[in-house]
Design an enzyme around this catalytic site. Structure first.
Site: not given
Length: 276
Positions: A15, A49-50, A226, A229
């Site tokens: 992430d 990643t978002g 972390d 999601n």
């Protein structure tokens, strides 16, 4: 607890925010060194990643992963899997009906809201929210004002409720969200973001697509994150690692917990597998 063989890790899924980068949004020297060492040892490094690809490119450049056919990113919380030069392997977006119903919740609850396509952010808030502007800067996408009717022909990857953390946390408890949970996947990605992707779509979805493409088994994957999601990919991976700064649900579902993002947590987790 899984039977983890650290030396068998072939792919490392990482992430970005709160994981790869510290609180200053920087990759620390120790983390960069560990990642480059892992690359030299033949480990596949995959940013999960978002953010859209544009929001990851700064870090991909720094790690020597950008603009390549054989390097990949899982973006938009798993709704898109693509090479770092933009070749899409997998994409699962939201339809217009889902967008309309998500946007209606925002209006009813007075939450700031925007939709994200592959290359642009769209909002019908004339007074654009602070966190929409912040998100635009972080992910390097321009913002366009569009009415709900104008969104009918625009492909949407995800939608985001963006607001002050305390206000957002209170509003997302509303039963209106429960009515949508069979139609979309909700995830908390930052204290001020609550995101909606297509049903049954999360970081594990996109990572699994990539692993099948690369012919890598889940047991040979390490995933680090972390936020909530990140929890699906941490559960999917043979070795799921939560950061020291991770939220409780992510720590609970992890196999191991490393130090926080300000104390080289990613480096310590990677070095542990490299030294086996």
């Amino acid at each position: 607890m899984k039977n983890i063989k650290l030396k068998n890790i072939k792919l490392i899924a990482i992430d970005i925010d709160g994981t790869l980068v510290n609180s200053k949004k920087e990759i620390t020297p120790a983390v960069k060194e560990a990642i480059l060492s892992a690359k030299k040892r033949g480990k596949k490094i995959v940013i999960c990643t978002g953010r859209p690809l544009s929001g990851a490119q700064r870090y991909l450049d720094e790690l020597g992963l950008n603009n390549q056919d054989d390097q990949f990113v899982v973006s938009f919380n798993g709704a898109v899997t693509e090479s770092t030069n933009g070749k899409v392997l997998f994409k699962r977006g939201l339809n217009y009906s889902e967008y309309i119903d998500l946007e209606a919740i925002a209006r009813k609850l007075r939450l700031h809201f925007h939709a994200v396509g592959l290359n642009r952010i769209y909002t019908d808030n004339r007074d654009i929210g602070h966190y929409t502007i912040y998100n635009s800067r972080i992910v390097r996408l321009e913002v366009s004002y569009r009415t709900a009717e104008e969104m009918r022909q625009i492909p949407i990857i995800k939608c985001m409720y963006i607001d002050n953390p305390e206000y957002l946390d209170e509003k997302i408890k509303d039963p209106l969200f429960d009515q949508m949970k069979k139609r979309v996947t909700f995830s908390k990605t930052e204290p001020f973001y609550y995101e909606a992707t297509a049903a049954n779509t999360d970081k594990a979805t996109g990572l699994k697509v990539l692993c099948e493409h690369l012919e890598i088994k889940a047991e040979n994957v390490m995933a680090l994150g972390d936020q909530a999601n990140d929890m699906p990919m941490i559960k999917y991976a043979g070795l799921g690692v939560a950061m020291g700064n991770a939220v409780a649900i992510t720590k609970k579902n992890a196999d191991q917990i490393t130090t926080d993002c300000n104390h080289d947590g990613v480096a310590k987790a990677i070095n542990a597998i490299l030294n086996k």
